[in-house]
Design a protein around this motif. Structure first.
Motif, PDB file in Angstrom:
ATOM      1  N   GLY A 373       0.819  -1.209   0.000  1.00 58.72           N
ATOM      2  CA  GLY A 373       0.000   0.000   0.000  1.00 58.72           C
ATOM      3  C   GLY A 373       0.851   1.257   0.000  1.00 58.72           C
ATOM      4  N   ILE A 374       0.282   2.308  -0.508  1.00 59.49           N
ATOM      5  CA  ILE A 374       1.025   3.567  -0.620  1.00 59.49           C
ATOM      6  C   ILE A 374       1.456   4.059   0.739  1.00 59.49           C
ATOM      7  CG2 ILE A 374      -1.129   4.925  -0.716  1.00 59.49           C
ATOM      8  CD1 ILE A 374       1.730   6.048  -2.767  1.00 59.49           C
ATOM      9  N   LEU A 375       0.558   3.936   1.693  1.00 58.27           N
ATOM     10  CA  LEU A 375       0.893   4.381   3.049  1.00 58.27           C
ATOM     11  C   LEU A 375       2.063   3.591   3.609  1.00 58.27           C
ATOM     12  CD1 LEU A 375      -2.457   5.100   4.921  1.00 58.27           C
ATOM     13  CD2 LEU A 375      -0.557   6.638   4.424  1.00 58.27           C
ATOM     14  N   ASP A 376       1.992   2.267   3.299  1.00 56.97           N
ATOM     15  CA  ASP A 376       3.050   1.383   3.749  1.00 56.97           C
ATOM     16  C   ASP A 376       4.390   1.836   3.196  1.00 56.97           C
ATOM     17  OD1 ASP A 376       3.497  -0.772   5.398  1.00 56.97           O
ATOM     18  OD2 ASP A 376       3.763  -2.130   3.685  1.00 56.97           O
ATOM     19  N   GLN A 377       4.383   2.114   1.897  1.00 61.28           N
ATOM     20  CA  GLN A 377       5.629   2.546   1.248  1.00 61.28           C
ATOM     21  C   GLN A 377       6.154   3.837   1.862  1.00 61.28           C
ATOM     22  OE1 GLN A 377       5.802   2.903  -2.971  1.00 61.28           O
ATOM     23  NE2 GLN A 377       5.181   0.771  -3.289  1.00 61.28           N
ATOM     24  N   VAL A 378       5.216   4.773   2.036  1.00 57.22           N
ATOM     25  CA  VAL A 378       5.615   6.059   2.621  1.00 57.22           C
ATOM     26  C   VAL A 378       6.218   5.837   3.993  1.00 57.22           C
ATOM     27  CG1 VAL A 378       4.729   8.226   3.555  1.00 57.22           C
ATOM     28  CG2 VAL A 378       3.961   7.426   1.329  1.00 57.22           C
ATOM     29  N   TRP A 379       5.545   5.026   4.742  1.00 60.11           N
ATOM     30  CA  TRP A 379       5.976   4.750   6.116  1.00 60.11           C
ATOM     31  C   TRP A 379       7.372   4.126   6.117  1.00 60.11           C
ATOM     32  CZ3 TRP A 379       5.657   6.293  10.695  1.00 60.11           C
ATOM     33  CH2 TRP A 379       5.967   5.500  11.789  1.00 60.11           C
ATOM     34  N   LYS A 380       7.535   3.157   5.210  1.00 60.39           N
ATOM     35  CA  LYS A 380       8.844   2.492   5.144  1.00 60.39           C
ATOM     36  C   LYS A 380       9.946   3.462   4.745  1.00 60.39           C
ATOM     37  CE  LYS A 380       8.060  -2.399   4.631  1.00 60.39           C
ATOM     38  NZ  LYS A 380       7.554  -3.395   3.678  1.00 60.39           N
ATOM     39  N   ALA A 381       9.618   4.283   3.760  1.00 63.69           N
ATOM     40  CA  ALA A 381      10.625   5.260   3.309  1.00 63.69           C
ATOM     41  C   ALA A 381      10.997   6.185   4.454  1.00 63.69           C
ATOM     42  CB  ALA A 381      10.084   6.065   2.128  1.00 63.69           C
ATOM     43  N   PHE A 382       9.934   6.582   5.186  1.00 69.14           N
ATOM     44  CA  PHE A 382      10.153   7.477   6.313  1.00 69.14           C
ATOM     45  C   PHE A 382      11.077   6.822   7.340  1.00 69.14           C
ATOM     46  CE2 PHE A 382       8.770   8.870  10.570  1.00 69.14           C
ATOM     47  CZ  PHE A 382       9.150  10.205  10.479  1.00 69.14           C
ATOM     48  N   LEU A 383      10.743   5.562   7.654  1.00 72.49           N
ATOM     49  CA  LEU A 383      11.537   4.842   8.643  1.00 72.49           C
ATOM     50  C   LEU A 383      12.982   4.701   8.186  1.00 72.49           C
ATOM     51  CD1 LEU A 383       9.311   1.955  10.040  1.00 72.49           C
ATOM     52  CD2 LEU A 383      10.003   4.101  11.132  1.00 72.49           C
ATOM     53  N   LYS A 384      13.128   4.430   6.896  1.00 66.32           N
ATOM     54  CA  LYS A 384      14.456   4.238   6.351  1.00 66.32           C
ATOM     55  C   LYS A 384      15.285   5.522   6.509  1.00 66.32           C
ATOM     56  CE  LYS A 384      16.491   2.170   2.248  1.00 66.32           C
ATOM     57  NZ  LYS A 384      16.213   1.904   0.834  1.00 66.32           N
ATOM     58  N   SER A 385      14.641   6.622   6.169  1.00 63.97           N
ATOM     59  CA  SER A 385      15.332   7.909   6.303  1.00 63.97           C
ATOM     60  C   SER A 385      15.686   8.170   7.751  1.00 63.97           C
ATOM     61  CB  SER A 385      14.463   9.052   5.793  1.00 63.97           C
ATOM     62  OG  SER A 385      14.225   8.874   4.430  1.00 63.97           O
ATOM     63  N   LEU A 386      14.700   7.866   8.602  1.00 70.77           N
ATOM     64  CA  LEU A 386      14.920   8.079  10.024  1.00 70.77           C
ATOM     65  C   LEU A 386      16.123   7.277  10.488  1.00 70.77           C
ATOM     66  CD1 LEU A 386      13.266   9.772  11.998  1.00 70.77           C
ATOM     67  CD2 LEU A 386      12.344   7.642  12.912  1.00 70.77           C
ATOM     68  N   ASP A 387      16.181   6.042  10.015  1.00 70.41           N
ATOM     69  CA  ASP A 387      17.297   5.170  10.353  1.00 70.41           C
ATOM     70  C   ASP A 387      18.613   5.782   9.902  1.00 70.41           C
ATOM     71  OD1 ASP A 387      16.570   3.030  11.829  1.00 70.41           O
ATOM     72  OD2 ASP A 387      17.333   1.565  10.360  1.00 70.41           O
ATOM     73  N   GLY A 388      18.585   6.228   8.658  1.00 70.71           N
ATOM     74  CA  GLY A 388      19.806   6.835   8.108  1.00 70.71           C
ATOM     75  C   GLY A 388      20.233   8.024   8.939  1.00 70.71           C
ATOM     76  N   LEU A 389      19.194   8.821   9.298  1.00 66.37           N
ATOM     77  CA  LEU A 389      19.463  10.025  10.082  1.00 66.37           C
ATOM     78  C   LEU A 389      20.078   9.652  11.425  1.00 66.37           C
ATOM     79  CD1 LEU A 389      18.882  12.844   9.141  1.00 66.37           C
ATOM     80  CD2 LEU A 389      16.909  12.888  10.675  1.00 66.37           C
ATOM     81  N   LYS A 390      19.521   8.587  12.002  1.00 65.08           N
ATOM     82  CA  LYS A 390      20.012   8.138  13.290  1.00 65.08           C
ATOM     83  C   LYS A 390      21.492   7.746  13.169  1.00 65.08           C
ATOM     84  CE  LYS A 390      18.163   4.563  15.404  1.00 65.08           C
ATOM     85  NZ  LYS A 390      17.012   3.670  15.677  1.00 65.08           N
ATOM     86  N   GLY A 391      21.748   7.002  12.105  1.00 65.07           N
ATOM     87  CA  GLY A 391      23.139   6.585  11.874  1.00 65.07           C
ATOM     88  C   GLY A 391      24.046   7.783  11.707  1.00 65.07           C
ATOM     89  N   LEU A 392      23.533   8.749  10.934  1.00 61.18           N
ATOM     90  CA  LEU A 392      24.347   9.947  10.679  1.00 61.18           C
ATOM     91  C   LEU A 392      24.625  10.686  11.983  1.00 61.18           C
ATOM     92  CD1 LEU A 392      25.538  11.728   8.392  1.00 61.18           C
ATOM     93  CD2 LEU A 392      23.461  13.085   8.567  1.00 61.18           C
ATOM     94  N   GLY A 393      23.531  10.844  12.772  1.00 58.77           N
ATOM     95  CA  GLY A 393      23.678  11.533  14.057  1.00 58.77           C
ATOM     96  C   GLY A 393      24.707  10.842  14.930  1.00 58.77           C
ATOM     97  N   PHE A 394      24.624   9.535  14.915  1.00 52.30           N
ATOM     98  CA  PHE A 394      25.542   8.747  15.731  1.00 52.30           C
ATOM     99  C   PHE A 394      26.981   8.985  15.283  1.00 52.30           C
ATOM    100  CE2 PHE A 394      27.500   4.493  16.558  1.00 52.30           C
ATOM    101  CZ  PHE A 394      27.589   4.655  17.927  1.00 52.30           C
ATOM    102  N   ARG A 395      27.160   8.946  13.977  1.00 51.97           N
ATOM    103  CA  ARG A 395      28.518   9.142  13.446  1.00 51.97           C
ATOM    104  C   ARG A 395      29.032  10.530  13.790  1.00 51.97           C
ATOM    105  NH1 ARG A 395      29.810   5.040   9.100  1.00 51.97           N
ATOM    106  NH2 ARG A 395      31.764   6.133   8.845  1.00 51.97           N
ATOM    107  N   ILE A 396      28.129  11.515  13.674  1.00 50.32           N
ATOM    108  CA  ILE A 396      28.552  12.882  13.989  1.00 50.32           C
ATOM    109  C   ILE A 396      28.968  12.985  15.447  1.00 50.32           C
ATOM    110  CG2 ILE A 396      27.679  15.238  14.311  1.00 50.32           C
ATOM    111  CD1 ILE A 396      26.073  14.827  11.729  1.00 50.32           C
ATOM    112  N   LEU A 397      28.149  12.337  16.289  1.00 54.86           N
ATOM    113  CA  LEU A 397      28.437  12.372  17.715  1.00 54.86           C
ATOM    114  C   LEU A 397      29.825  11.788  17.979  1.00 54.86           C
ATOM    115  CD1 LEU A 397      26.784  13.210  20.220  1.00 54.86           C
ATOM    116  CD2 LEU A 397      26.476  10.766  20.654  1.00 54.86           C
TER     117      LEU A 397
END
Lengths: 425, 207
Positions: A373-397
């Motif tokens: 479903g479209i919502l599912d895809q959006v949600w997954k993309a969002f989560l993926k980005s969030l994950d990436g962001l988390k990783g980035l934040g961690f690396r920056i830290l």
């Protein structure tokens, strides 16, 4: 003898250093010449006045001040003296620039080494070469002891093992990155070249080894592979420390297994595990704690020795005061012994058994997920980005933390240089 | 002879970096060195400086000291060299130099001198007289000053002076003669030779 000549010799005559005949001539002349005689009397009086001068006392602080100067001079001689003489000729700007470049290079290197390696999804499946595990095993068959390193100050003989934190016990540095950089260079079989030279059969290196594997199997083989993993571990006298399995609605399964295996069989077990399924991620890190281990051990020995001595002294103590003092010391020493023993036990346990954490996934055909479903895809993309962001934040830290000392150093240097220029101006 | 041998032992220990031995050596010679420095510089501040610098040099170059000259001669030589260096340095850096008459502060001087003479009145005259002599010495050229001090105050032989000043015996003789004459002129100018007058106190206004 004329008056001019006499006056030239008056001083010597006074000191009685003339030859006898010259002295006689002088005497004769002086007796007859009033001018020269008066001159001689005045000279005599002058000398007399000088000789009458009292000795002066050395001032009170003379010696102390001299001591101070000797101390100052000898300390300056060592470093500052040489620098002091040369400092005008030093090309400061160039030097500062060079230092800055060096520091930045070193900082970058350290920071990169400190960065946690993120799981590399999508690593080539056939990436099954060894990562020098066997080489490390060779190392473990008996290496020169820590004590020997510290005596000679030499690096332990290189056996192809990354030389990070081995000689100086700076074992906190992980060298998984370094190991990874070397992948492909080190063949799986046989000892690494250079390892043949018989290592001194002394004491073993103490290395904490951690392995991480992400394996993928096709759906139906998931359970059997799972059992096999556990069998491999138990077959080498290891055990499962923790295991969990999760199943998704779409049939995807995921097992998380943490294995503890004897350190000697770490390499074999790791290889066996990799041969079981498609390897998505593999990661080995090891930390050399030999330095800490043998330091701790010798400190423990020292304290135990001290304890024995104190016990002997205790037997000889007579007064309450003596007993109390010995007892106080004894308590302190025993406290230290407990702490050191605990640390040794801990090190023994972590170095004796290596940890391998295995993540087992089952391959899910993408086709089995028709049109999410479209919502599912959006949600997954969002989560993926969030994950990436988390990783980035961690690396920056981590980056900030790793860079902090260098920043502080650079700031200090900058202040120093500024101060220097100012003073110069 | 016993003194000489302790001295040799001390020097040997100093060479091995024994600071206590050096301290003992300083204790043995500080008075000599200080007095020489004081007479050459004419004031206590410079004298301390020069004597300390001389001992520092001794400390750093004991390795160069060979037993062929006596230690005190060697020390005097170093003190003289330090004085020379100091003079040169001052000439370069400051207008003021040791060549110029240094005003001796009577007060400071009096305090430093051991007093064995009878009355306070007379002893004051004595100090005053000594101060004037020192003034005269201060007014000499460095060459002359060194010669007079080494010979007539320190009582060294011509040979020793030649060694210390690094010149020939003949030079010492002629220099000493000129120096004494120069000093005589200075003291004459200060009316110091009315000796009776000095002692009876008539000269009080004279200076």
């Amino acid at each position: 003898m004329n008056c001019d000549r006499v006056r030239e010799l008056l001083s010597e005559y006074l000191d009685d250093v003339l030859a006898p005949e010259e002295a006689a001539a002088m005497r004769e002349h002086l007796a007859s010449c009033a001018g020269c005689s008066a001159e001689f009397a005045a000279l005599e009086r002058t000398v007399e006045l000088c000789r009458a001068l009292d000795e002066v006392e050395v001032p009170a602080g003379f010696r102390a001040s001299l001591h101070g100067r000797i101390a100052a001079r000898s300390s300056r001689r060592g470093v500052v003296g040489i620098l002091g003489r040369a400092y005008r000729r030093i090309p400061y700007k160039g030097l500062v620039a060079a230092a800055a470049v060096l520091i930045i290079a070193f900082a970058t290197n350290t920071i990169t080494l400190n960065l946690p390696s993120l799981p590399r999804m999508g690593a080539p499946a056939e990436n099954k070469q060894s990562y020098g595990i066997k080489g490390e095993d060779v190392n473990n068959e008996g290496l020169s002891s820590r004590a020997e390193f510290s005596k000679t100050g030499e690096q332990p003989p290189s056996r192809g093992q990354p030389q990070i934190g081995t000689a100086d016990g700076a074992g906190s540095m992980t060298f998984d990155e370094a190991v990874e950089q070397k992948e492909g260079l080190m063949p799986i079989t046989g000892p690494v070249p250079g390892g043949q030279a018989a290592p001194p059969p002394f004491e073993q290196r103490k290395i904490i080894k951690n392995g991480e594997l992400t394996l993928e199997v096709v759906g139906e083989k998931f359970d059997s592979t799972y059992r096999e993993i556990i069998a491999v571990a138990e077959g080498s006298r290891g055990y499962v420390q923790q295991s969990s399995t999760t199943s998704e609605k779409d049939g995807a399964k995921r097992a998380q297994i943490i294995l503890r295996v004897p350190e000697q069989s770490f390499g074999q077990v790791f290889d066996r595990l990799m041969s079981l399924a498609t390897v998505l991620v593999n990661n080995i890190s090891s930390q050399d704690v030999s330095g800490e281990y043998y330091d701790t051990r010798s400190r423990l020995r020292n304290f135990e020795h001290q304890e024995q001595r104190l016990l002997t002294i205790m037997g000889q103590a007579r007064t309450i005061d003596e007993i109390l003092r010995v007892e106080y010391e004894l308590a302190r020493v025993r406290g230290e012994i407990e702490v050191l023993k605990g640390r040794l036990e801990f090190l023994d346990s972590v170095t004796g058994m290596s940890t391998i954490s295995v993540t087992l996934l089952n391959e899910t055909a993408p086709a089995e997920n028709p049109r999410p479903g479209i919502l599912d895809q959006v949600w997954k993309a969002f989560l993926k980005s969030l994950d990436g962001l988390k990783g980035l934040g961690f690396r920056i830290l981590v980056f900030v933390a790793a860079a902090a000392p260098f920043v502080a150093l650079a700031a200090l240097a900058w202040f120093g240089v500024r101060q220097f220029w100012r003073r110069k101006a | 002879m016993a003194v000489r041998s302790t001295e040799v032992v001390l020097i040997e220990r100093c060479r091995k970096g024994d600071l206590a031995a050096f301290d003992e050596l300083v204790g043995m010679y500080e008075k000599k060195a200080y007095n020489l420095a004081y007479r050459m510089t004419g004031n206590h501040e410079d004298a301390s400086d020069v004597a300390q610098e001389a001992f520092l040099r001794v400390f750093n170059s004991l390795g160069d000291f060979r037993g062929d000259a006596s230690f005190s001669t060697w020390l005097y030589r170093i003190v003289s060299n330090v004085c020379w260096d100091e003079l040169r340095r001052r000439r370069r850096h400051f207008a003021a130099s040791l060549d110029e008459p240094v005003a001796t502060e009577e007060g400071g001087y009096v305090r430093q001198v051991m007093d064995h003479s009878p009355g306070p009145e007379e002893s004051l005259e004595r100090k005053e007289l000594q101060a004037v002599v020192q003034e005269g010495i201060n007014e000499l050229s460095p060459d002359h000053r060194f010669a007079v001090i080494l010979r007539d105050i320190k009582g060294l032989s011509y040979e020793e002076i030649a060694d210390i000043l690094d010149c020939s015996l003949g030079t010492v003789k002629s220099r000493l003669n000129r120096a004494r004459n120069a000093l005589k002129e200075k003291l004459l100018a200060k009316e110091l030779f009315a000796t009776r007058a000095v002692q009876t106190g008539e000269r009080r206004d004279g200076r």
